[in-house]
Motif scaffolding. Structure first.
Motif, mmCIF file in Angstrom:
data_model
loop_
_atom_site.group_PDB
_atom_site.id
_atom_site.type_symbol
_atom_site.label_atom_id
_atom_site.label_comp_id
_atom_site.label_asym_id
_atom_site.label_seq_id
_atom_site.Cartn_x
_atom_site.Cartn_y
_atom_site.Cartn_z
ATOM 1 N N ILE A 17 113.837 30.377 26.570
ATOM 2 C CA ILE A 17 115.127 30.332 26.250
ATOM 3 C C ILE A 17 115.690 28.907 25.618
ATOM 4 O O ILE A 17 116.654 28.606 25.038
ATOM 5 C CB ILE A 17 115.847 30.055 27.967
ATOM 6 C CG1 ILE A 17 115.318 28.881 28.794
ATOM 7 C CG2 ILE A 17 115.642 31.516 28.571
ATOM 8 C CD1 ILE A 17 116.310 27.908 28.947
ATOM 9 N N TRP A 18 114.630 27.922 25.675
ATOM 10 C CA TRP A 18 114.744 26.779 25.079
ATOM 11 C C TRP A 18 114.757 26.802 23.426
ATOM 12 O O TRP A 18 115.739 26.335 22.935
ATOM 13 C CB TRP A 18 113.557 25.818 25.203
ATOM 14 C CG TRP A 18 113.507 24.545 24.414
ATOM 15 C CD1 TRP A 18 113.151 24.300 23.028
ATOM 16 C CD2 TRP A 18 113.800 23.201 24.997
ATOM 17 N NE1 TRP A 18 113.393 23.156 22.873
ATOM 18 C CE2 TRP A 18 113.936 22.207 23.838
ATOM 19 C CE3 TRP A 18 114.464 22.734 26.135
ATOM 20 C CZ2 TRP A 18 114.110 20.863 23.971
ATOM 21 C CZ3 TRP A 18 114.657 21.234 26.170
ATOM 22 C CH2 TRP A 18 114.713 20.415 25.394
ATOM 23 N N SER A 19 114.020 28.028 23.107
ATOM 24 C CA SER A 19 114.011 28.415 21.862
ATOM 25 C C SER A 19 115.457 29.319 21.334
ATOM 26 O O SER A 19 115.994 28.747 20.289
ATOM 27 C CB SER A 19 113.006 29.292 21.307
ATOM 28 O OG SER A 19 111.684 28.709 21.755
ATOM 29 N N VAL A 20 115.820 29.892 22.329
ATOM 30 C CA VAL A 20 117.239 30.320 21.911
ATOM 31 C C VAL A 20 118.164 29.512 21.673
ATOM 32 O O VAL A 20 119.028 29.333 20.756
ATOM 33 C CB VAL A 20 117.754 31.327 22.919
ATOM 34 C CG1 VAL A 20 119.191 31.699 22.817
ATOM 35 C CG2 VAL A 20 116.896 32.410 23.206
ATOM 36 N N HIS A 21 118.300 28.215 22.432
ATOM 37 C CA HIS A 21 119.286 27.067 22.460
ATOM 38 C C HIS A 21 118.951 26.429 21.110
ATOM 39 O O HIS A 21 119.651 25.592 20.652
ATOM 40 C CB HIS A 21 119.205 26.191 23.459
ATOM 41 C CG HIS A 21 119.668 27.011 24.683
ATOM 42 N ND1 HIS A 21 120.813 27.754 24.810
ATOM 43 C CD2 HIS A 21 119.121 26.962 26.295
ATOM 44 C CE1 HIS A 21 121.161 28.267 26.255
ATOM 45 N NE2 HIS A 21 120.030 27.838 26.926
ATOM 46 N N ALA A 22 117.632 26.459 20.938
ATOM 47 C CA ALA A 22 117.102 25.380 19.796
ATOM 48 C C ALA A 22 117.659 26.374 18.360
ATOM 49 O O ALA A 22 117.391 25.544 17.333
ATOM 50 C CB ALA A 22 115.799 25.374 19.592
ATOM 51 N N SER A 83 116.394 40.527 25.523
ATOM 52 C CA SER A 83 115.531 41.689 24.935
ATOM 53 C C SER A 83 115.396 41.462 23.269
ATOM 54 O O SER A 83 114.330 41.980 22.843
ATOM 55 C CB SER A 83 116.349 42.883 25.154
ATOM 56 O OG SER A 83 116.646 43.300 26.503
ATOM 57 N N VAL A 84 116.223 40.612 22.595
ATOM 58 C CA VAL A 84 116.153 40.660 21.101
ATOM 59 C C VAL A 84 114.962 39.506 20.870
ATOM 60 O O VAL A 84 114.131 39.697 20.019
ATOM 61 C CB VAL A 84 117.433 40.290 20.503
ATOM 62 C CG1 VAL A 84 117.130 39.867 19.074
ATOM 63 C CG2 VAL A 84 118.239 41.285 20.606
ATOM 64 N N VAL A 85 115.048 38.355 21.583
ATOM 65 C CA VAL A 85 114.361 37.316 21.199
ATOM 66 C C VAL A 85 112.854 37.416 21.784
ATOM 67 O O VAL A 85 111.962 36.907 21.449
ATOM 68 C CB VAL A 85 114.891 35.801 21.647
ATOM 69 C CG1 VAL A 85 116.191 35.643 20.998
ATOM 70 C CG2 VAL A 85 114.944 35.636 23.128
ATOM 71 N N VAL A 216 111.492 33.592 15.660
ATOM 72 C CA VAL A 216 110.875 34.613 15.223
ATOM 73 C C VAL A 216 109.219 34.572 15.633
ATOM 74 O O VAL A 216 108.642 35.397 16.230
ATOM 75 C CB VAL A 216 111.190 35.082 13.805
ATOM 76 C CG1 VAL A 216 109.990 36.012 13.234
ATOM 77 C CG2 VAL A 216 112.454 35.308 13.460
ATOM 78 N N ASP A 217 108.776 33.175 15.561
ATOM 79 C CA ASP A 217 107.320 33.333 15.674
ATOM 80 C C ASP A 217 107.306 33.459 17.368
ATOM 81 O O ASP A 217 106.023 34.223 17.737
ATOM 82 C CB ASP A 217 106.825 31.977 15.622
ATOM 83 C CG ASP A 217 106.533 31.429 13.959
ATOM 84 O OD1 ASP A 217 106.916 32.324 13.265
ATOM 85 O OD2 ASP A 217 106.750 30.350 13.304
ATOM 86 N N LYS A 218 108.026 33.246 18.116
ATOM 87 C CA LYS A 218 107.808 33.257 19.710
ATOM 88 C C LYS A 218 108.087 34.534 20.172
ATOM 89 O O LYS A 218 107.649 35.161 20.951
ATOM 90 C CB LYS A 218 108.654 32.202 20.298
ATOM 91 C CG LYS A 218 108.120 30.652 20.073
ATOM 92 C CD LYS A 218 108.964 29.794 20.677
ATOM 93 C CE LYS A 218 108.717 28.299 20.632
ATOM 94 N NZ LYS A 218 109.502 27.431 21.386
ATOM 95 N N ALA A 219 109.044 35.069 19.301
ATOM 96 C CA ALA A 219 109.417 36.618 19.587
ATOM 97 C C ALA A 219 108.108 37.680 19.314
ATOM 98 O O ALA A 219 107.623 38.271 20.389
ATOM 99 C CB ALA A 219 110.617 37.022 18.691
#
Length: 477
Positions: A17-22, A83-85, A216-219
């Motif tokens: 979730i940090w990555s989503v906000h990032a 679901s996407v990330v 994308v890397d984390k997904a």
């Protein structure tokens, strides 16, 4: 945080979730900064302070409304976002990730205003005020990890993100010392504001792609064993210590000066300034890159290895960190070169290049993850940054002439000096073994001494430019 969270399913959810906000944060804050600052700086250069204040009020009012919409969408669409990330998250990890997205969503109301204030402060040479916000924003997270995580769980960390966004704005306000006061202004139908909005979409995409690459890397990492997402995050965070404290700080500080030269149509001086900045990055980032690769285990172990972060976590993170660090110099240069486009009002070219960067990264991810696993994801990010740098250098020629021969000569000298300065301490501590902290301290001292000696022998004058720049910015701060 690594000591408390380690590389577990909870840390995977939190860092996702940090990555989503990032992604959303730089899209909104950096994107606004790139299109708002040139217009605001133009008014300041002409002593049109009332017009500058009016533009600031409109920008804050408009994006506050936009951020409220973003918050609502994140709250409603949190399951879809996860679901996407994080397509590999299942069961409790997925539900936890959804909950954390919703808890942390309100942070955007304050982040946008803080971004506008940061641009204004930089135009008034208040660099300390514009940058200290990022330091202060980490305090709630640290407090939450130390005092509340064991009792309230990972949700406390998400709440801390919201509190941090409030502090990020409040810490800037005391530095506004020229009589400006915010007044809501919803008259968005002006020529200048419409021009800013016209440039904004491409700037938002360009600003978000760098972080989108990480997302994308984390997904893709979410499909690998538990802890892989966390390992990527820790490696990237450690990398940001160098890029954030050094290259990003220099690029941010020099942006207003670049805008001023562009406004005055001084292309020759602009070209010399760009060469100077890139050479400074070369002198600074190439030795750091080689040192990060040579001492990756010692660095990661010294910073992270305690508590839940064990030796297995260190090995995972160290290799990721080393491969990410290959991009340090090129990411720094990409930021500066992109700012030239924005200074000329060209937001489409950097957007197109950023999209190409994303596509290259995704393609390399798909290929390298099959052979190198999580290490392939980090390597793909660095390779895409290198290729994008070459594309940007070619595209920027339509605005400013850059003396490439000087850049190549300096980079070769610096690479040789950096290799020698890192090889000497590395060789010493392969023979004589000490604890990791003593190894790093002694290696840094020996490495810097050898590096400065080599730079003097090779007559690389940019080292003095770097020292002069540091002195200048300290005086202004």
């Amino acid at each position: 945080m690594a000591a408390f969270l380690g590389t577990t399913s909870q840390s995977d959810a939190y860092y996702m979730i940090w990555s989503v906000h990032a992604v959303v944060y730089p899209m909104m804050s950096v994107g606004i900064w790139r299109v708002f600052l040139p217009l605001y700086k133009g008014h300041i250069a002409k002593n049109e302070y009332s017009l500058a204040d009016s533009l600031t009020n409109k920008t804050i009012s408009f994006f506050t409304l936009i951020s409220i919409v973003v918050i609502i969408l994140l709250f409603v669409l949190a399951p879809l976002v996860v679901s996407v990330v994080a397509p590999g998250f299942k069961g409790e990890t997925r539900e936890l990730c959804i909950r954390l997205v919703r808890i942390s969503a309100p942070m955007y109301v304050f982040i946008i205003s803080a971004a506008v204030y940061a641009s204004v402060l930089q135009c008034h040479d208040q660099f300390l005020g514009s940058q200290i916000r990022e330091v202060v924003s980490h305090i709630p997270t640290i407090i939450a990890a130390v005092f509340f995580y064991r009792t309230f769980g990972i949700e406390a960390m998400a709440i801390a993100l919201v509190i941090a966004s409030v502090l990020r704005l409040l810490i800037e306000l005391p530095f506004v010392r020229w009589g400006y006061r915010f007044k809501p202004d919803t008259d968005f139908n002006t020529l200048e504001f419409r021009l800013m909005l016209k440039r904004l979409p491409s700037a938002l995409i360009s600003a978000g792609v760098a972080q989108l690459n990480t997302l994308v890397d984390k997904a893709m990492a979410s499909t690998l064993p538990t802890g892989t997402v966390s390992g990527l995050n820790y490696g990237h965070k450690l990398l940001n210590v160098f890029s954030g404290l050094l290259s990003s700080a220099i690029a941010t500080a020099m942006y207003p000066q670049m805008i001023e030269l562009i406004s005055l149509n001084k292309k020759e001086e602009l070209g010399k300034l760009i060469v100077r900045i890139v050479n400074i990055f070369c002198v600074l980032m190439i030795p750091i890159t080689i040192a990060c690769v040579a001492f990756r285990y010692e660095l990661v172990s010294a910073v992270f290895q305690r508590g839940a972060f064990d030796e297995t976590s260190t090995k995972l993170t160290a290799n990721v960190f080393a491969l990410y660090s290959l991009s340090l110099f090129f990411v720094a240069c990409n930021t500066v070169i992109s700012n030239i486009f924005y200074g000329y009002g060209d937001t489409k070219t950097p957007m197109h290049i950023s999209i190409v960067n994303l596509l290259i990264n995704v393609l390399l991810n798909l290929i390298l993850i099959r052979f190198l696993g999580v290490n392939g994801l980090a390597l793909a990010t660095s390779l895409s940054a290198i290729l994008t740098f070459l594309i940007r250098m070619s595209a920027v020629e339509k605005y400013v002439k850059i003396e490439r021969k000087l850049l190549i000569t300096t980079s070769l000298k610096v690479f040789f000096a950096s290799t020698v300065s890192c090889f000497v301490p590395r060789a010493i501590f392969w023979v004589y073994h000490f604890n990791k902290y003593l190894t790093l301290a002694c290696s840094a001292a020996i490495g810097v001494a050898v590096y400065l000696l080599m730079m003097n022998i090779l007559q690389v004058k940019e080292i003095y430019d770097l020292l002069m720049l540091i002195r200048q910015k300290r005086k202004k701060a």
